[in-house]
Design a protein around this motif. Structure first.
Motif, PDB file in Angstrom:
ATOM      1  N   GLN A 134       5.844  -7.406   7.935  1.00  0.00           N
ATOM      2  CA  GLN A 134       6.323  -6.485   6.901  1.00  0.00           C
ATOM      3  C   GLN A 134       5.873  -5.062   7.257  1.00  0.00           C
ATOM      4  OE1 GLN A 134       8.292  -5.214   4.874  1.00  0.00           O
ATOM      5  NE2 GLN A 134       8.188  -6.458   3.034  1.00  0.00           N
ATOM      6  N   VAL A 135       6.636  -4.084   6.803  1.00  0.00           N
ATOM      7  CA  VAL A 135       6.213  -2.687   6.981  1.00  0.00           C
ATOM      8  C   VAL A 135       5.037  -2.433   6.031  1.00  0.00           C
ATOM      9  CG1 VAL A 135       8.395  -1.689   7.736  1.00  0.00           C
ATOM     10  CG2 VAL A 135       8.009  -2.057   5.303  1.00  0.00           C
ATOM     11  N   PRO A 136       4.227  -1.428   6.306  1.00  0.00           N
ATOM     12  CA  PRO A 136       3.149  -1.127   5.351  1.00  0.00           C
ATOM     13  C   PRO A 136       3.724  -0.549   4.050  1.00  0.00           C
ATOM     14  CG  PRO A 136       3.059   0.354   7.263  1.00  0.00           C
ATOM     15  CD  PRO A 136       4.170  -0.599   7.519  1.00  0.00           C
ATOM     16  N   SER A 137       4.183  -1.461   3.204  1.00  0.00           N
ATOM     17  CA  SER A 137       4.891  -1.075   1.975  1.00  0.00           C
ATOM     18  C   SER A 137       4.024  -0.220   1.061  1.00  0.00           C
ATOM     19  CB  SER A 137       5.302  -2.321   1.192  1.00  0.00           C
ATOM     20  OG  SER A 137       6.055  -3.162   2.002  1.00  0.00           O
ATOM     21  N   ASP A 138       2.698  -0.505   1.085  1.00  0.00           N
ATOM     22  CA  ASP A 138       1.819   0.235   0.180  1.00  0.00           C
ATOM     23  C   ASP A 138       1.902   1.738   0.414  1.00  0.00           C
ATOM     24  OD1 ASP A 138       0.823  -0.537   2.675  1.00  0.00           O
ATOM     25  OD2 ASP A 138      -1.229  -0.030   2.082  1.00  0.00           O
ATOM     26  N   ARG A 139       2.114   2.135   1.658  1.00  0.00           N
ATOM     27  CA  ARG A 139       2.183   3.575   1.942  1.00  0.00           C
ATOM     28  C   ARG A 139       3.404   4.191   1.258  1.00  0.00           C
ATOM     29  NH1 ARG A 139      -0.370   5.632   6.549  1.00  0.00           N
ATOM     30  NH2 ARG A 139       0.237   7.641   5.687  1.00  0.00           N
ATOM     31  N   LEU A 140       4.476   3.442   1.198  1.00  0.00           N
ATOM     32  CA  LEU A 140       5.682   3.942   0.512  1.00  0.00           C
ATOM     33  C   LEU A 140       5.464   3.918  -1.002  1.00  0.00           C
ATOM     34  CD1 LEU A 140       9.364   3.285   1.412  1.00  0.00           C
ATOM     35  CD2 LEU A 140       8.652   2.964  -0.931  1.00  0.00           C
ATOM     36  N   LEU A 141       4.989   2.784  -1.468  1.00  0.00           N
ATOM     37  CA  LEU A 141       4.854   2.618  -2.930  1.00  0.00           C
ATOM     38  C   LEU A 141       3.861   3.622  -3.515  1.00  0.00           C
ATOM     39  CD1 LEU A 141       4.904  -1.290  -3.034  1.00  0.00           C
ATOM     40  CD2 LEU A 141       6.765   0.285  -3.633  1.00  0.00           C
ATOM     41  N   ALA A 142       2.831   3.956  -2.728  1.00  0.00           N
ATOM     42  CA  ALA A 142       1.809   4.876  -3.232  1.00  0.00           C
ATOM     43  C   ALA A 142       2.395   6.255  -3.538  1.00  0.00           C
ATOM     44  CB  ALA A 142       0.682   4.997  -2.215  1.00  0.00           C
ATOM     45  N   ALA A 143       3.503   6.590  -2.854  1.00  0.00           N
ATOM     46  CA  ALA A 143       4.086   7.921  -3.057  1.00  0.00           C
ATOM     47  C   ALA A 143       4.991   7.967  -4.283  1.00  0.00           C
ATOM     48  CB  ALA A 143       4.877   8.312  -1.811  1.00  0.00           C
ATOM     49  N   LEU A 144       5.204   6.793  -4.904  1.00  0.00           N
ATOM     50  CA  LEU A 144       6.175   6.735  -6.012  1.00  0.00           C
ATOM     51  C   LEU A 144       5.488   6.744  -7.376  1.00  0.00           C
ATOM     52  CD1 LEU A 144       8.658   3.959  -4.826  1.00  0.00           C
ATOM     53  CD2 LEU A 144       8.970   6.429  -4.727  1.00  0.00           C
ATOM     54  N   PRO A 145       6.129   7.323  -8.373  1.00  0.00           N
ATOM     55  CA  PRO A 145       5.603   7.175  -9.721  1.00  0.00           C
ATOM     56  C   PRO A 145       5.677   5.693 -10.126  1.00  0.00           C
ATOM     57  CG  PRO A 145       7.749   8.269  -9.758  1.00  0.00           C
ATOM     58  CD  PRO A 145       7.349   8.124  -8.324  1.00  0.00           C
ATOM     59  N   GLU A 146       4.798   5.324 -11.027  1.00  0.00           N
ATOM     60  CA  GLU A 146       4.653   3.933 -11.468  1.00  0.00           C
ATOM     61  C   GLU A 146       5.995   3.243 -11.741  1.00  0.00           C
ATOM     62  OE1 GLU A 146       1.951   1.200 -11.711  1.00  0.00           O
ATOM     63  OE2 GLU A 146       1.088   3.177 -12.132  1.00  0.00           O
TER      64      GLU A 146
ATOM     65  N   PRO B 180      11.106  -6.283   6.174  1.00  0.00           N
ATOM     66  CA  PRO B 180      10.918  -7.044   7.423  1.00  0.00           C
ATOM     67  C   PRO B 180      11.959  -6.679   8.476  1.00  0.00           C
ATOM     68  CG  PRO B 180      10.800  -8.490   5.501  1.00  0.00           C
ATOM     69  CD  PRO B 180      11.230  -7.155   5.004  1.00  0.00           C
ATOM     70  N   VAL B 181      13.176  -6.389   8.027  1.00  0.00           N
ATOM     71  CA  VAL B 181      14.240  -6.013   8.976  1.00  0.00           C
ATOM     72  C   VAL B 181      13.839  -4.705   9.667  1.00  0.00           C
ATOM     73  CG1 VAL B 181      16.680  -5.357   9.162  1.00  0.00           C
ATOM     74  CG2 VAL B 181      15.980  -7.098   7.497  1.00  0.00           C
ATOM     75  N   LEU B 182      13.392  -3.764   8.866  1.00  0.00           N
ATOM     76  CA  LEU B 182      12.995  -2.465   9.415  1.00  0.00           C
ATOM     77  C   LEU B 182      11.840  -2.634  10.394  1.00  0.00           C
ATOM     78  CD1 LEU B 182      13.406   0.598   9.350  1.00  0.00           C
ATOM     79  CD2 LEU B 182      11.846   0.710   7.396  1.00  0.00           C
ATOM     80  N   ARG B 183      10.879  -3.416   9.996  1.00  0.00           N
ATOM     81  CA  ARG B 183       9.705  -3.650  10.840  1.00  0.00           C
ATOM     82  C   ARG B 183      10.127  -4.234  12.204  1.00  0.00           C
ATOM     83  NH1 ARG B 183       3.976  -3.472  11.635  1.00  0.00           N
ATOM     84  NH2 ARG B 183       4.034  -4.448  13.666  1.00  0.00           N
TER      85      ARG B 183
END
Ligand code: GLC
Length: 620
Positions: free
Chosen positions: A4-16, A31-34
């Motif tokens: 999986q891509v490091p999703s947390d890095r993306l999610l951290a930039a988003l409002p709740e 996973p496709v991107l990764r």
């Protein structure tokens, strides 16, 4: 290796509130991107850190997406085949020619609505290079509208007005190259090593010469060769097109990250469709023509995965002018989606071949080789565009049943459209270095179909029928059809380019005229050529909207029982289009009773098609 891509890095930039939805999209596309990015760049030192930074940058761009665009994303995610219905219709124009400016284009929205347009492709409108710029295809800044056409605020205003009118704005995204005065090119010239690595630069002729052995030439006359010596770079820069268009080095992950971000910034300005320019050329490989390489597809699939995560309301459209067998790959598969739409350049060119030869052999061969597509993907059908009609894509089809060989056959077609051998056409051969070889042909549809040379009422009427016929093919084939500005008013060639030193050597300007207000005023006058063309086309568009059988994804069957000069296509459940590509009447034996949709009436038994006539029939 993580899958999986490091999703947390993306999610951290988003409002709740945006996180659950993004997390959901990441489940499928992550996973496709990764996998794709690991395949392209995984062996680079620091890949994981780079991927983390990429995800953070995507998160930031996701957070910046305006609420109305996010709403569109949701709506289209719920209805992924929204662009396949028979009400979708495109229109393509240069901003300066159609409205003078972005503001002027907005003023023409009522006209687009009148035509039934739901998709507007404006040819390049971002800040181009000073001086020659290949009609804007040499981009200096992806973040700034060409000051000659307006401001970023004008672009925002235009996209908003278009969206209100139900029209999606399509912009070119030129991802193979940038102008030689783009910030990265300037930095590279100034000695910045990171910027230099974003291009393909060679200190001497060794590798360029090796590559040249197998490379083709896009502009053999005006821009021969694929490399340009640049003093400030102390070497040869890869320049597939004009010498001032520097190819990007997509094997460098920095290029991928920068370009993905540039595309999403434009998406956040309200662009809903990207015409991905020159996609075939993205990956270079010695010993090949450096077109259609597997990595070029991986790059496009990775961009698609990014769009699916950050801006799923956006469509990607592939411009790959390549042989028919190479085309389907640009739409990917159900498991690995690529672009949503791809130009069917073979179909377009084959329609013209059928007219020149008065025979549908090549056209049928193209249709036979056009495979069914993955879900939520379609072809783009068109009669012509701002570029030349390239004949070489048809080599394989022209080889079939051809006594003299494909090159000679296609060269004869190119000569026909140059007006040779008593033909009715008035076009220009493009970039042909050899009179016996075909390259491309230029000219407005009206001029290529004989309107410009028509001396009698009869000739004029035949030319208009030929034009309707080609438009009928684009509208009934089962695709997203795009009209090219001026064709709906039967505008003819513009020879003004010959007086403009910047354009005189490039005869593609023949088909890039300024919108003709006089013809537009005559669009209801059925005694005038613009009126006949406009009304005829408007009628076809109206009929098309009513018949689900004409949707892009309704089945299509080529019928073998038509005479050689006639194309018979069955569509969906009980729809039939008959097109006579010859100057003689042709008979076709119908099974059962049909109603003629465009010219109401009932037909059964043998129908006689007048020269260049077309009938759209619905089973009674
Ligand atoms: C595409 C464009 C064409 C341009 C070329 C280089 O093929 O349609 O107009 O010259 O790319 O950008």
């Amino acid at each position: 290796m993580p899958s999986q891509v490091p999703s947390d890095r993306l999610l951290a930039a988003l409002p709740e509130d945006l996180r659950p939805q993004a997390a959901e999209r990441l489940k499928t596309a992550g996973p496709v991107l990764r996998r794709l990015l690991a395949g392209l760049y995984g062996d680079r030192a620091g890949f994981d850190a780079w991927l983390g930074d990429l995800m953070a940058s995507l998160g930031k761009l996701h957070a910046e997406r305006a609420p109305e665009l996010r709403a569109l994303d949701l709506q289209r995610t719920a209805e992924p085949d929204w662009f396949l219905n028979q009400r979708m219709l495109g229109y393509c124009a240069y901003v300066q020619n159609f409205g003078g400016s972005l503001h002027g284009v907005a003023e023409r929205i009522p006209y687009l609505e009148e035509l039934g347009v739901s998709y507007l492709h404006l040819l390049p409108f971002l800040r181009p290079r000073e001086g020659e710029n290949d009609g804007g295809f040499a981009v200096t800044s992806f973040d700034e509208v060409d000051p000659a056409l307006g401001t970023n605020a004008d672009l925002h205003a235009l996209t908003t007005r278009l969206r209100t009118a139900g029209i999606s704005l399509c912009s070119d995204f030129i991802l193979n190259h940038v102008a030689d005065d783009n910030q990265w090119a300037l930095a590279a010239k100034a000695g910045d090593a990171r910027a230099r690595a974003m291009f393909h630069v060679f200190p001497d002729r060794d590798l360029p010469d090796r590559h040249e052995r197998t490379l083709g030439q896009v502009f053999p006359q005006v821009a021969p060769g694929n490399f340009t010596f640049v003093e400030a770079m102390g070497g040869w820069v890869w320049t597939t097109f004009y010498s001032y268009q520097w190819d990007m080095n997509w094997s460098n992950p920095d290029v991928f990250a920068e370009m993905a971000a540039a595309m999403l910034r434009l998406a956040n300005r309200g662009i809903e469709v990207f015409r991905l320019d020159s996609t075939a050329f993205l990956w270079k490989r010695e010993g090949t023509n450096s077109m259609n390489q597997p990595e070029a597809h991986q790059i496009l699939q990775a961009l698609r995965a990014i769009v699916d995560i950050v801006a799923p309301g956006v469509l990607l459209k592939a411009e790959a002018i390549v042989p028919t067998r190479e085309l389907p790959a640009y739409l990917g598969s159900a498991a690995a989606p690529e672009c949503h739409v791809a130009y069917h350049s073979s179909l377009m060119a084959a329609g013209w071949v059928a007219l020149a030869e008065q025979d549908t052999g090549v056209l049928r061969e193209v249709i036979r080789k056009t495979p069914p597509l993955p879900p939520a993907a379609t072809w783009l059908s068109y009669v012509r565009c701002h570029d030349d009609i390239g004949w070489n894509v048809l080599r394989a089809e022209a080889q079939v049943a051809s006594a003299g060989g494909a090159p000679a056959r296609l060269a004869a077609v190119a000569r026909f459209f140059s007006g040779a051998e008593g033909s009715y056409a008035s076009g220009a051969a493009f970039q042909s270095t050899d009179p016996n070889a075909a390259h491309g042909s230029n000219g407005m549809a009206a001029s290529l179909t004989g309107l410009q040379t028509a001396a009698t009422e009869e000739e004029r009427s035949l030319a208009l029928r030929r034009m309707q016929l080609l438009h009928g093919l684009a509208l009934s084939f089962g695709a997203l059809p795009v009209l090219y500005m001026g064709d709906e008013l039967a505008m003819e060639n513009d020879y003004g380019y010959l007086d403009r030193p910047r354009h005189a050597m490039d005869s593609r300007w023949l088909q890039r005229p300024v919108f003709d207000e006089q013809r537009w005023k005559h669009r209801y006058d059925k005694s005038s050529a613009p009126g006949i063309m406009f009304q005829g086309l408007a009628n076809l568009i109206r009929v098309r909207r009513k018949h689900q059988a004409l949707a892009a994804n309704a089945p299509r069957t080529l019928l073998a029982d038509a005479p050689d000069g006639v194309l018979a296509l069955a569509r969906g459940d009980g729809f039939l289009t008959l097109m006579n590509f010859t100057g003689q009447p042709q008979d076709y034996a119908l099974q059962g009773a049909w109603s003629d949709c465009a010219a109401p009436g009932r037909v059964e038994g043998t129908i006689t098609l007048a020269p260049y006539a077309m009938h759209w029939l619905a089973r009674e």
